[in-house]
Write an enzyme that holds these catalytic residues in place. Sequence first.
Site, PDB file in Angstrom:
ATOM      1  N   HIS A 266      38.621  49.179  38.890  1.00  0.00           N
ATOM      2  CA  HIS A 266      37.403  49.818  39.398  1.00  0.00           C
ATOM      3  C   HIS A 266      36.966  50.886  38.400  1.00  0.00           C
ATOM      4  CE1 HIS A 266      34.504  51.731  41.989  1.00  0.00           C
ATOM      5  NE2 HIS A 266      34.747  50.877  42.958  1.00  0.00           N
ATOM      6  N   ARG A 330      32.026  45.326  38.151  1.00  0.00           N
ATOM      7  CA  ARG A 330      33.106  46.279  37.885  1.00  0.00           C
ATOM      8  C   ARG A 330      33.876  45.971  36.618  1.00  0.00           C
ATOM      9  NH1 ARG A 330      35.311  46.919  44.131  1.00  0.00           N
ATOM     10  NH2 ARG A 330      33.543  48.163  44.857  1.00  0.00           N
TER      11      ARG A 330
END
Length: 637
Positions: A266, A330
């Site tokens: 992330h 991401r």
Amino acid sequence: MPLDSKSPTGPIEKRWEDHRFHLKLVNPANKRKYTILVVGSGLAGGSAAATLAELGYNVKCFCFQDSPRRAHSIAAQGGINAAKNYHNDGDSVYRLFYDTVKGGDFRSRESNVYRLAQASLNIIDQCVAQGVPFAREYSGYLDNRSFGGAQVSRTFYARGQTGQQLLLGAYQALERQIGAGKVQMFPRTEMLDLIVVDGKARGIVTRNLITGKLETHIGDAVVLGTGGYGNVFYLSTNAKGCNTTAIWRAHKRGALFANPCFTQIHPTCIPVSGDYQSKLTLMSESLRNDGRVWVPLKKGDKRTASQIPEADRDYFLERKYPSFGNLVPRDVASRNAKQVCDEGRGVGETGLAVYLDFRDAIQRLGKHVIKERYGNLFDMYERIAGEDPYQEPMRIYPAIHYTMGGLWVDYNLMSNIPGLYVIGEANFSDHGANRLGASALMQGLADGYFVLPNTIGDYLASNKFEKVEASHAAVREAESNVTAITRKLLESKGTRSVDSFHRELGKIVWEYCGMARTAQGLKLALSKIPPLREQFWRDVKVLGTGDEFNQSLERAGRVADFFELAELMCLDALERNESCGGHFREEYQTPEGEAARDDEHYSYAAAWEYTGVGKPPVLHKEPLTFEYVHPAQRSYK
């Protein structure tokens, strides 16, 4: 071992409806005769347990927390996707399907993903009916915002507490069934083994985490909704209790483990602050709607953010990806953040961070609007980092967050072990090599509310179930296995703590099987992990006894499983000689530094069969075919 995905054929928009019609049903009077064991009570497990009980089945639900409300699902902040097209901006079920397949870099099943997009519509209606307080516009209509990997606004949210609010909705439904006597809840209970009788999953062995007592539970089917395995890296955004034990022990009983190397980084996390940090904190991807990501233009620029003029700033995502800008998926955002930091343009004391700046949004919209959208996230950042993000840019850096790999399941969400169903993040099914933001909540609730309750009845109606007694050989063998593992851990009179081994393992996996991977690095990791695992069993120090509350013993068992999983992850990454999504092999990239897939040789789901500790696992391949979203070089420019 042949892998039958049971994926239906025909027009994709009708596949789930037609498939569901041809599934066998259990009539209402007969549902009372079946017992289903649901392990996990987060969004996937909680919604499944509540829905199965509502249908009339007897359900036993297990969680290692003291309450289902503490499931890690509460940590999901930014939102949940659904193709409602409330903004009339071009969204549709097909576009959500397309974005998800493309976002996963063409490594997921089309049939599963289209069903997920279809179910998204019902999820929002279900949750609104439960009273989930989604954000609303001034007119009263549900509000939406955009997320990475999409050019439309399809993400429903409840400020920065979406996961928590959705979990409370599922929890209330679950509590209703507990009160009605249809669900028997087992908190502070951990699954430690799967009981397989005549080839079918028929029960589990658990440990009461308060008393230490081992218990056996028998049912007609077992459902695992136990989340992901990101804590194999030690530092991750996962809660410290998140682990792989339930699915790994099932894997050791014969369930295939699919795509273990597909782990997600992330891009929007608070950077590491010290050597003895135990976990990382996520800043929601929703912040990238209004925050702009940048670093200094020149290497080694140590000025503070406010001292760096606009001309000396590099908004690198906006520069490289003009169509999507800061809302690239991401994996793309994470790799680019790592790249600029590797160039020496990172910020902060360590140089391993980039700025997420809200200056322009505050000037355009006003502080009060930003506070309404993200106030609790800004407060959390200030408490942790000691800086006011309304005045100074946030500092963020990629971190391990989600795992796309998990136990292999077919279209019905059943593993290759009949009667063993796997839902939510614990399975591998819907996200391919990279999950789009706000899709985890969508998958967990789709599986629990709408898919599993339809498919599990077909299995129950198609099989006869003999009564399994506690004296059955398979039950006694599973109990003996758990007892032996516990005894071995407690008898080790070593000198090192469990956490010290876990931290060392995590550094190896992060370094060689993290954001970037090479064949040389993966081979090095595979040479380091086995001797470290042997040292763990020889030199770990586990305090206390087995017949009491013992968190040292809990952690030791989970870390033992992480050692074995870490080796499989590295082997899977080494076997896949391509880059795709979160799996980035440095040897395989385009001239622009993007992931270079090899569809001719690697368009498959890798499903690994366990053969024993120290023995090479066997790879089985499920070919992936694409009729609607044809594989192409992924571009967000």
